[in-house]
Design a protein around this motif. Structure first.
Motif, mmCIF file in Angstrom:
data_model
loop_
_atom_site.group_PDB
_atom_site.id
_atom_site.type_symbol
_atom_site.label_atom_id
_atom_site.label_comp_id
_atom_site.label_asym_id
_atom_site.label_seq_id
_atom_site.Cartn_x
_atom_site.Cartn_y
_atom_site.Cartn_z
ATOM 1 N N SER A 19 -69.096 24.615 23.947
ATOM 2 C CA SER A 19 -69.689 23.398 24.502
ATOM 3 C C SER A 19 -68.716 22.833 25.519
ATOM 4 C CB SER A 19 -69.945 22.356 23.404
ATOM 5 O OG SER A 19 -68.709 21.859 22.894
ATOM 6 N N ARG A 20 -69.213 21.955 26.361
ATOM 7 C CA ARG A 20 -68.346 21.328 27.365
ATOM 8 C C ARG A 20 -67.252 20.511 26.682
ATOM 9 N NH1 ARG A 20 -72.088 18.877 31.208
ATOM 10 N NH2 ARG A 20 -72.265 20.990 32.070
ATOM 11 N N ASP A 21 -67.635 19.817 25.607
ATOM 12 C CA ASP A 21 -66.652 19.013 24.879
ATOM 13 C C ASP A 21 -65.541 19.883 24.300
ATOM 14 O OD1 ASP A 21 -65.799 16.453 23.497
ATOM 15 O OD2 ASP A 21 -66.184 17.722 21.753
ATOM 16 N N LEU A 22 -65.898 21.027 23.743
ATOM 17 C CA LEU A 22 -64.896 21.920 23.169
ATOM 18 C C LEU A 22 -63.962 22.455 24.250
ATOM 19 C CD1 LEU A 22 -63.750 23.479 20.766
ATOM 20 C CD2 LEU A 22 -65.500 25.233 21.171
ATOM 21 N N ILE A 23 -64.514 22.792 25.395
ATOM 22 C CA ILE A 23 -63.693 23.277 26.506
ATOM 23 C C ILE A 23 -62.697 22.209 26.931
ATOM 24 C CG2 ILE A 23 -63.756 23.954 28.942
ATOM 25 C CD1 ILE A 23 -66.539 25.213 28.326
ATOM 26 N N VAL A 24 -63.165 20.982 27.054
ATOM 27 C CA VAL A 24 -62.298 19.893 27.510
ATOM 28 C C VAL A 24 -61.225 19.591 26.462
ATOM 29 C CG1 VAL A 24 -62.222 17.454 28.126
ATOM 30 C CG2 VAL A 24 -64.051 18.916 29.013
ATOM 31 N N ARG A 25 -61.599 19.561 25.191
ATOM 32 C CA ARG A 25 -60.605 19.299 24.146
ATOM 33 C C ARG A 25 -59.527 20.379 24.130
ATOM 34 N NH1 ARG A 25 -62.591 19.856 19.331
ATOM 35 N NH2 ARG A 25 -64.830 20.105 19.741
ATOM 36 N N THR A 26 -59.930 21.613 24.365
ATOM 37 C CA THR A 26 -58.954 22.703 24.420
ATOM 38 C C THR A 26 -58.042 22.547 25.623
ATOM 39 O OG1 THR A 26 -60.531 24.175 23.345
ATOM 40 C CG2 THR A 26 -58.689 25.204 24.492
ATOM 41 N N ALA A 27 -58.607 22.163 26.755
ATOM 42 C CA ALA A 27 -57.797 21.947 27.958
ATOM 43 C C ALA A 27 -56.781 20.829 27.745
ATOM 44 C CB ALA A 27 -58.701 21.625 29.147
ATOM 45 N N VAL A 28 -57.202 19.752 27.096
ATOM 46 C CA VAL A 28 -56.294 18.632 26.821
ATOM 47 C C VAL A 28 -55.157 19.095 25.910
ATOM 48 C CG1 VAL A 28 -56.111 16.405 25.638
ATOM 49 C CG2 VAL A 28 -57.999 16.833 27.233
ATOM 50 N N GLU A 29 -55.489 19.875 24.903
ATOM 51 C CA GLU A 29 -54.446 20.384 23.999
ATOM 52 C C GLU A 29 -53.441 21.256 24.744
ATOM 53 O OE1 GLU A 29 -56.596 22.377 20.964
ATOM 54 O OE2 GLU A 29 -57.404 20.529 20.069
#
Length: 226
Positions: A19-29
């Motif tokens: 999901s877009r949210d999962l991609i963004v959370r991974t990028a932030v990490e």
């Protein structure tokens, strides 16, 4: 269509959910661990154990990804309080805390306004707190506080990065360069600076931020009530 409005791809069976949210959370990490240079669609795909091309159904460009990351952090900035001063203080302190959690955030704020939904919600809270202030003064006031916060946190993050790069904390750096300052002050060319360095209280970053913000808000209060 901007990424905020563009629908995500339809769900389909796959070995790894996406999901877009999962991609963004991974990028932030990834950015929290190793800075923005560690963020790429290829590295995100590897962390999620999916093929890089799958990500392009959710995010078109690196700039879109950065915008989404910035907006994700804006979700952590929720100003609260009664009256404009409490809300602006809350906004400033929450922004500073967010930058301390996400150093890279300091590099991506301060340019054109952020238009993601979380950034807009943060802006709405600030504008609502300034209701009753001359409408022509609202943006200069908000911009002045933003400028103070951004300048202060970038200085703090620069100090953190300098400590990591040099292996010296602030006290060690001062001890190293102290003898040079003593020699320069002995020339008599910098009497005012010498007095401040020698006699003034050396406040920590928290106190410095709080006092500077207080003086700024005092000035804003005098200006909008005058």
């Amino acid at each position: 269509m901007l990424v905020w409005e563009r629908p995500e791809p339809a769900n389909r069976p796959a070995p790894a959910p996406l999901s877009r949210d999962l991609i963004v959370r991974t990028a932030v990490e990834l950015a929290d661990e190793a800075g923005l240079e560690a963020v790429s669609l290829r590295k995100i795909a590897a962390a999620l154990d999916v093929g890089p091309m799958r990500l392009y159904g959710y995010i078109d460009t690196k700039d879109e990804l950065l915008d989404l990351m910035v907006d994700a952090v804006h979700a952590e900035i929720r100003p609260t309080g009664d009256g404009w001063r409490e809300v602006l203080t809350s906004m400033a302190e929450a922004t500073r805390r967010a930058v301390h959690r996400h150093e890279w955030f300091a590099d991506l704020i301060g340019g054109r306004p952020q238009l993601g939904p979380n950034a807009l919600a943060r802006g709405e809270a600030v504008m609502a707190a300034l209701d009753g202030v001359d409408v022509d003064l609202i943006m200069p006031v908000a911009t002045a506080v933003d400028a103070y916060v951004i300048g202060a946190v970038r200085r703090e993050i620069a100090e953190r990065r300098a400590e990591r790069a040099t292996g010296m904390d602030q006290r060690q750096w001062q001890a190293t360069f102290g003898p040079y300052l003593v020699r320069m002050f002995a020339t008599g060319r910098f009497p005012a600076l010498e007095t401040v360095v020698r006699d003034a209280a050396h406040l920590d970053a928290d106190e410095t931020f709080r006092i500077g913000l207080g003086y700024l808000l005092d000035g804003i209060g005098a200006g909008i009530s005058g």
